[in-house]
Design a protein around this motif. Structure first.
Motif, PDB file in Angstrom:
ATOM      1  N   UNK A  67      37.086  42.960  37.816  1.00 19.11           N
ATOM      2  CA  UNK A  67      36.320  41.709  37.888  1.00 19.11           C
ATOM      3  C   UNK A  67      37.211  40.527  38.206  1.00 19.11           C
ATOM      4  N   UNK A  68      38.346  40.478  37.543  1.00 25.37           N
ATOM      5  CA  UNK A  68      39.280  39.381  37.793  1.00 25.37           C
ATOM      6  C   UNK A  68      39.814  39.445  39.219  1.00 25.37           C
ATOM      7  N   UNK A  69      40.087  40.650  39.695  1.00 21.01           N
ATOM      8  CA  UNK A  69      40.580  40.809  41.068  1.00 21.01           C
ATOM      9  C   UNK A  69      39.522  40.404  42.086  1.00 21.01           C
ATOM     10  N   UNK A  70      38.273  40.705  41.789  1.00 21.77           N
ATOM     11  CA  UNK A  70      37.189  40.379  42.725  1.00 21.77           C
ATOM     12  C   UNK A  70      36.999  38.872  42.857  1.00 21.77           C
ATOM     13  N   UNK A  74      37.894  33.873  45.248  1.00 21.60           N
ATOM     14  CA  UNK A  74      36.969  32.741  45.144  1.00 21.60           C
ATOM     15  C   UNK A  74      37.600  31.578  44.389  1.00 21.60           C
ATOM     16  N   UNK A  75      38.329  31.900  43.330  1.00 14.86           N
ATOM     17  CA  UNK A  75      39.010  30.862  42.565  1.00 14.86           C
ATOM     18  C   UNK A  75      40.069  30.174  43.424  1.00 14.86           C
TER      19      UNK A  75
END
Length: 118
Positions: A67-70, A74-75
């Protein structure tokens, strides 16, 4: 660097005139030119940040995972937009003036060609 920027802009303009470009966007106002320049700078900054954070370790105390990688991209894009709007690297200032200069040159060239055909 000025020579490289001029070369790239000339190539883009010649490609758009010859039909090599799929879409042609014109900046009809200084505000539109500024927005286009900030968009370009934010894309550049996002790519730079992506490369910069690629080497950051995966030791995340809050879990990380897929999730963090996905959402990391975007961040980075949002960080880049904020950076570009607040001055960034100064690319948007230079790009805005170049966009307007090339737009004026294209307009004057078009009005000269229109005057010749009458």
């Amino acid at each position: 660097m000025d020579g490289l920027l001029d070369l790239q802009l000339n190539q883009a303009l010649s490609a758009s005139r010859s039909g090599g470009a799929t879409a042609q966007t014109t900046a009809t106002t200084p505000e539109a030119a500024r927005a286009a320049a900030e968009d370009f700078e934010s894309v550049f900054l996002a790519q730079m940040m992506e490369a910069m954070f690629a080497q950051v370790g995966e030791d995340d105390p809050f879990g990380g995972g897929p999730g963090a990688n996905a959402f990391r991209g975007l961040l980075n894009e949002e960080y880049a937009k904020v950076m570009a709007q607040s001055g960034g690297l100064g690319l948007s200032d230079r790009l805005t003036s170049e966009i307007l200069r090339y737009q004026e040159a294209a307009d004057s060239q078009g009005s000269t060609q229109d005057g010749d055909s009458q």
